[in-house]
Design an enzyme around this catalytic site. Structure first.
Site, PDB file in Angstrom:
ATOM      1  N   GLY A 196       0.824  -1.200   0.000  1.00 19.83           N
ATOM      2  CA  GLY A 196       0.000   0.000   0.000  1.00 19.83           C
ATOM      3  C   GLY A 196       0.858   1.249   0.000  1.00 19.83           C
ATOM      4  N   GLY A 199       4.330   7.503   3.256  1.00 25.29           N
ATOM      5  CA  GLY A 199       5.254   6.441   2.930  1.00 25.29           C
ATOM      6  C   GLY A 199       4.610   5.310   2.149  1.00 25.29           C
ATOM      7  N   THR A 200       5.442   4.386   1.707  1.00 25.48           N
ATOM      8  CA  THR A 200       5.007   3.215   0.950  1.00 25.48           C
ATOM      9  C   THR A 200       5.369   1.963   1.736  1.00 25.48           C
ATOM     10  OG1 THR A 200       5.453   4.408  -1.110  1.00 25.48           O
ATOM     11  CG2 THR A 200       5.149   2.040  -1.275  1.00 25.48           C
ATOM     12  N   VAL A 201       4.437   1.011   1.779  1.00 21.75           N
ATOM     13  CA  VAL A 201       4.624  -0.200   2.579  1.00 21.75           C
ATOM     14  C   VAL A 201       4.862  -1.397   1.662  1.00 21.75           C
ATOM     15  CG1 VAL A 201       3.630  -1.697   4.355  1.00 21.75           C
ATOM     16  CG2 VAL A 201       3.094   0.748   4.342  1.00 21.75           C
ATOM     17  N   GLY A 255       0.202   9.055   2.260  1.00 24.26           N
ATOM     18  CA  GLY A 255       0.850  10.353   2.148  1.00 24.26           C
ATOM     19  C   GLY A 255       2.218  10.425   2.794  1.00 24.26           C
ATOM     20  N   LYS A 294       7.847  -0.024   5.945  1.00 22.90           N
ATOM     21  CA  LYS A 294       7.316   1.256   5.482  1.00 22.90           C
ATOM     22  C   LYS A 294       8.458   2.237   5.241  1.00 22.90           C
ATOM     23  CE  LYS A 294       3.978   4.891   6.480  1.00 22.90           C
ATOM     24  NZ  LYS A 294       2.917   5.354   7.381  1.00 22.90           N
ATOM     25  N   ASP A 298      -4.518  10.259  13.833  1.00 15.99           N
ATOM     26  CA  ASP A 298      -5.008   9.818  12.524  1.00 15.99           C
ATOM     27  C   ASP A 298      -5.744   8.480  12.639  1.00 15.99           C
ATOM     28  OD1 ASP A 298      -5.425  10.308   9.848  1.00 15.99           O
ATOM     29  OD2 ASP A 298      -3.514   9.456   9.180  1.00 15.99           O
TER      30      ASP A 298
END
Length: 298
Positions: free
Chosen positions: A55, A60-62, A58, A76, A172
């Site tokens: 996934g 980071g990318t996992v 906003g 991540k 969040d």
């Protein structure tokens, strides 16, 4: 010109050395309590060069990965990681020291120049988001399990707010940041916006709004509504409960002509009876739905 560069390098070197020394001292001070530190090359190896993306958000990318013992992990990679090193390490170490069945486990981190990453336990069933919205009807879970998930999230929040050595405000809370393991046990994840404060402090000072529209508490983006505190997470939790009951995305109501109808809590309150009837649930479950709705509205 060579002389100027030499002088500049002599000026920067002590500062860089001091920063590195400070970082190493922070890690050493926490000893065995500190999460494991990985090299970037190790992250590439455990993720097969970041091959399997789970996934992207906003911050980071996992990627899916695995440790040498075969244990699954989620790595991540953080975006725009130019902030204060001490602050990053404080958050990593503080979150790493948390231990609760409803908080995702932080196994390690990477801090190598501008490269920063977090290594979490892998959650087989992904995020809560895909199990509560009607467009994913094949994945929607039963009400009894949904209520158990709601209680688990509440327990995790209570731990962050009252059970840690330092109070953690998440900022969040939303379905996308609730991960489910193979047994659908919920775990709060993604602490990219989290802030730490002392247990004796009930109010937190923040310079900027943070969170996701539709879940963010009013006082977070405007001090005219009050002060920022753990109650800001509670507001987000309430909005998430309403999402779980209604099975609708809040932004779908934004285009409604009547602005009062577009306010999601009002829409939930007015339509709860219709939702119950359409689900054809038994009386006990109908009462559970009403309880979840009332808690969300409160």
């Amino acid at each position: 010109m060579y002389s100027q560069k030499q002088k500049l390098s002599l000026f920067l070197l002590p500062k860089q050395t001091a920063n590195k020394s400070s970082m190493e001292e922070m890690i050493r001070r926490y000893g065995p309590l500190a999460p494991k530190r990985y090299r970037y090359s190790e992250l590439k190896k455990m993720t097969s060069s970041f091959k399997n993306k789970l996934g992207e958000g906003g911050y980071g990318t996992v990627f899916r990965g695995s440790l040498q013992d075969g244990c699954g992990v989620a790595v991540k990679l953080l975006k725009g990681s130019k902030g204060n090193v001490d602050e990053f390490l404080n958050e990593v170490i503080s979150i790493g020291r948390t231990s609760h069945v409803n908080i995702v486990g932080l196994l390690g981190f990477c801090l190598e120049g501008p490269k920063r990453a977090l290594v979490y336990e892998y959650m087989a069933n992904g995020s809560l988001e895909k199990y509560i919205y009607l467009e994913n009807s094949d994945l929607v879970i039963e009400w009894e399990k949904l209520q158990q998930i709601a209680v688990g999230i509440a327990r995790g929040l209570e731990y962050l707010h009252q059970g840690c050595s330092a109070r953690i405000i998440h900022f969040d809370i939303k379905p996308q940041n609730i991960l489910l393991n193979q047994d659908f046990c919920p775990k709060i994840a993604d602490f990219g916006l989290a802030k730490l404060c002392h247990l004796k402090d009930s109010i937190l000072s923040t310079a900027e709004a943070r969170g996701t529209i539709g879940f963010i508490a009013p006082e977070v983006f405007s001090r005219g509504f009050g002060v920022v505190s753990t109650k800001s997470d509670v507001y987000s939790y309430g909005m998430m409960l309403l999402e779980m009951v209604g099975g609708r995305v809040n932004k779908e109501r934004e285009n409604t002509e009547n602005s009062s109808d577009a306010y999601f809590p009002n829409w939930i309150y007015d339509n709860i009876a219709e939702q119950v009837q359409s689900c054809e649930v038994i009386c006990d479950l109908e009462e559970d739905m009403r309880k979840m709705t009332l808690v969300g509205l409160w």
